[in-house]
Design a protein around this motif. Structure first.
Motif: not given
Length: 335
Positions: A235-256
């Motif tokens: 998740v920290r890597t996704a944030r550093a890559s500039g992904l949107s907050r919504r994509k980080i939360i629902f695509t990466y964090a919530f699914r895991n």
């Protein structure tokens, strides 16, 4: 698939253990069913002895268990001494009432707990985080029958906004044509909105009672899983890559975070099947839970044994479904 096959094979000794333990537990209940049902004062001791022979209670426990096991292998769960009907027929007639209430309460709990746990994880220490902790504490600290009685007292007795807790249907209305056994679904199929509203209204308070019971573990697990996932490296890597907050939360964090949440859902649904016994009693709900409670009071062995066997089969089915869903979410879980 291997894990699912092993789970199915393990269900056989589990069901046999349930049958054996339930049989033994019913036999150690205080009281004699023959004496209980021979309540007519004109019945003599000889009549009671004849009734015991008719019920098979004069045989040894081993003989009684063998007779019960042979009948069970033939699909015969016995007859209810209270109603005179086949236990299988009683369960088939009452199971839709319990299923409708439990599924609706479970969906209600999911609809509240997932957003609440997610919001609490995204804002730790906030007002909504404290509210989720309060709800979780109340959910695990209050027995379901106490919650049900409080809801009836407040919303029916004091406020008068809820219907009388007398079961599934207003006594002045007729049941819709039976298709599924679920009153709300059958009313929608028949296009009878008046019956649908009446059945749905009757279901609200008992469903909320059971949903509050399920809210606590689901909300706590969702919050804890999301907090753990949000602090992970990817998740920290996704944030550093500039992904949107919504994509980080629902695509990466919530699914895991769904893996432990789905497992908790399966366990919670299984617990709700047991909790509905007291809820059905409080709200006069004509389900299998109330049927099992009456069988205990009346020393009616066959319905209680049939109830425990059906509940065990449903538990196994729920656990199997949970394994399949977890495998779909993360195929690595099947290895």
């Amino acid at each position: 698939m291997t894990r699912i096959a092993l789970r199915l094979l393990s269900a056989i000794p589990t069901l046999f253990g349930v049958v054996l333990v339930t049989f033994l537990l019913t036999r150690v209940l205080p009281g004699d069913p023959a004496v209980f049902f021979a309540s007519n004062p004109s019945m003599s001791t000889a009549d009671i002895v004849a009734l015991r022979e008719q019920l098979g209670l004069d045989k040894s426990l081993i003989e009684q268990f063998w007779i019960y096991l042979v009948a069970l292998c033939q699909g015969d769960l016995g007859n209810s001494l209270t109603t005179g009907q086949s236990v299988m027929t009683e369960i088939i007639n009452r199971l839709p009432a319990s299923a409708e209430l439990t599924v609706f309460a479970f969906l209600l709990a999911i609809g509240v707990s997932l957003p609440l746990g997610l919001a609490a994880a995204l804002r730790p220490g906030s007002l909504i985080d404290h509210a989720s902790r309060l709800i979780s504490t109340l959910g695990v600290s209050m027995p379901t029958f106490v919650t049900g009685l409080l809801l009836v007292y407040v919303f029916y007795f004091l406020l008068g906004v809820a219907p009388e807790p007398i079961g599934r249907m207003d006594p002045f209305l007729f049941d819709p044509p039976k298709v599924t056994g679920l009153l709300t679904v059958d009313a929608l199929i028949a296009g009878d909105m008046e019956v649908f509203r009446a059945a749905f209204t009757q279901m609200i308070l008992p469903a909320v009672t059971m949903a509050l019971f399920a809210l606590a573990p689901l909300t706590r697990m969702t919050r804890a899983a999301m907090l753990g996932t949000l602090g992970s490296e990817f998740v920290r890597t996704a944030r550093a890559s500039g992904l949107s907050r919504r994509k980080i939360i629902f695509t990466y964090a919530f699914r895991n975070a769904l893996l432990p949440v789905v497992t908790t859902m399966g366990m919670t649904f299984s617990y709700m099947l047991g909790a509905n016994v007291l809820v059905e009693r409080v709200f006069s709900w004509p389900g299998i839970g109330a049927f099992a409670m009456d069988s205990i009071i009346n020393l009616d062995y066959a319905p209680l044994q049939g109830f425990m066997l059906v509940m065990a089969a449903i538990f196994i089915l729920v656990n199997l479904t949970t394994d399949i869903v977890v495998t779909i979410i993360d195929p690595r879980a099947a290895k």
